[in-house]
Structures are given as structure tokens and as C-alpha cells.
Design a protein around this motif. Structure first.
Motif, PDB file in Angstrom:
ATOM      1  N   VAL A   2       2.164   6.492  -7.020  1.00 20.32           N
ATOM      2  CA  VAL A   2       1.123   7.121  -7.612  1.00 20.32           C
ATOM      3  C   VAL A   2       1.177   8.601  -7.586  1.00 20.32           C
ATOM      4  O   VAL A   2       1.109   9.589  -8.342  1.00 20.32           O
ATOM      5  CB  VAL A   2      -0.379   6.725  -7.272  1.00 20.32           C
ATOM      6  N   VAL A   3       1.588   8.862  -6.159  1.00 18.64           N
ATOM      7  CA  VAL A   3       1.614  10.466  -5.762  1.00 18.64           C
ATOM      8  C   VAL A   3       2.876  11.089  -6.720  1.00 18.64           C
ATOM      9  O   VAL A   3       2.808  12.203  -7.216  1.00 18.64           O
ATOM     10  CB  VAL A   3       1.724  10.617  -4.375  1.00 18.64           C
TER      11      VAL A   3
ATOM     12  N   VAL B 280       0.810  -1.196  -0.025  1.00 22.60           N
ATOM     13  CA  VAL B 280      -0.169   0.163  -0.060  1.00 22.60           C
ATOM     14  C   VAL B 280       0.821   1.145   0.052  1.00 22.60           C
ATOM     15  O   VAL B 280       0.782   2.147  -1.018  1.00 22.60           O
ATOM     16  CB  VAL B 280      -1.146  -0.108   1.392  1.00 22.60           C
ATOM     17  N   VAL B 281       2.217   1.123   0.968  1.00 17.90           N
ATOM     18  CA  VAL B 281       2.759   2.303   0.713  1.00 17.90           C
ATOM     19  C   VAL B 281       3.437   2.524  -0.517  1.00 17.90           C
ATOM     20  O   VAL B 281       3.716   3.718  -1.073  1.00 17.90           O
ATOM     21  CB  VAL B 281       3.890   2.022   2.102  1.00 17.90           C
TER      22      VAL B 281
ATOM     23  N   ILE C 232       2.576   1.773  -3.512  1.00 19.71           N
ATOM     24  CA  ILE C 232       1.449   2.206  -4.554  1.00 19.71           C
ATOM     25  C   ILE C 232       1.298   3.727  -4.442  1.00 19.71           C
ATOM     26  O   ILE C 232       1.148   4.338  -5.352  1.00 19.71           O
ATOM     27  CB  ILE C 232       0.430   1.064  -4.661  1.00 19.71           C
ATOM     28  N   VAL C 233       0.747   3.875  -3.153  1.00 20.80           N
ATOM     29  CA  VAL C 233       0.592   5.417  -2.860  1.00 20.80           C
ATOM     30  C   VAL C 233       1.650   6.188  -3.287  1.00 20.80           C
ATOM     31  O   VAL C 233       1.514   7.135  -3.713  1.00 20.80           O
ATOM     32  CB  VAL C 233       0.205   5.410  -1.561  1.00 20.80           C
ATOM     33  N   PHE C 234       2.699   5.777  -2.898  1.00 23.26           N
ATOM     34  CA  PHE C 234       4.128   6.589  -3.164  1.00 23.26           C
ATOM     35  C   PHE C 234       4.238   6.852  -4.352  1.00 23.26           C
ATOM     36  O   PHE C 234       4.381   7.998  -5.030  1.00 23.26           O
ATOM     37  CB  PHE C 234       5.229   6.132  -2.476  1.00 23.26           C
TER      38      PHE C 234
END
Length: 124
Positions: free
Chosen positions: A108-109, A101-102, A104-106
Motif C-alpha cells: 500500500v505504501v 501484514v508486512v 500489505i503495508v509495504f
């Protein structure tokens, strides 16, 4: 009455919200590489070496090519490649640590911020 010439607005670079976000993304990437190095490899060796070396190499690459006072001036596409390499390494590090999760979120951002910055650089 003295009339001193005013400095134009373009003399000072404007710092926008995306610039602030990019600064924190850089810091997060460097710290992430250190965490990955210490956690993914056995301590004391090679964990300490990689935990200190990976962020150091990323910081050196950033300073040489990406910083406002970069040693080597490269075009926006070269800058994008350096940025993609560092941010991808940080995201892959989180993935290897079992934190998808970390990662993918990182990723994408960082990608959205990079696209916005690239469009700004190419526009002028």
C-alpha cells in the motif's frame, strides 16, 4: 562588485518527502528479496543463490531503467512497470514468508508513493 549570474532553482532537482520515502522503499524491497531468498529456500543451495541473486537482479534492473543515471531511458509507463515488478516481488516474498501484514503495508505504501511520483513525472 562583481555580479555573478545566479543559478536558477530548476538547475538542481528538488528532493521532497516522497523522494526520500521512495529511496527507503527501494532499499526495503532489495533487503526483502534477500531475506525471502534465504528464508524460503533450503540452505545452502538454492537458498544462497536466490538470497543473493534476487536482490542483485532487482538492483541491476533498477540501475538500468529507474536510476537518475539510467543506462536505458524509458517513458514513465515503462518505469512504472519496472517499479511494480520489483515492489510486487518484495511484497509477495513477505506474503510467502507468512508475514501478510508486512506485505500489505509495504504494498500500500509503495503504491501510494508510486502514484504520487507518477503524477509528478507526468505533470512535467
Amino acid at each position: 562588485m562583481s555580479t555573478a549570474p545566479e543559478t536558477p532553482q530548476q538547475a538542481q532537482p528538488k528532493i521532497g518527502p516522497n523522494d526520500i520515502l521512495r529511496f527507503f522503499l527501494e532499499l526495503f524491497a532489495f533487503v526483502s528479496l534477500g531475506i525471502w531468498g534465504f528464508m524460503a529456500f533450503p540452505l545452502p543451495w538454492p537458498g544462497v543463490l536466490i538470497g543473493l541473486g534476487a536482490p542483485a537482479l532487482a538492483i541491476i534492473a533498477w540501475a538500468l531503467f529507474m536510476s537518475p543515471k539510467a543506462v536505458f531511458r524509458i517513458d514513465p509507463f515503462g518505469k512504472a512497470l519496472v517499479e511494480i515488478a520489483i515492489f510486487s516481488a518484495a511484497a509477495i516474498g513477505w506474503w510467502m514468508l507468512g508475514q501478510p501484514v508486512v506485505a500489505i503495508v509495504f504494498a500500500v505504501v509503495a503504491a501510494v508513493s508510486g502514484i504520487i511520483n507518477g503524477r509528478k513525472e507526468l505533470a512535467g
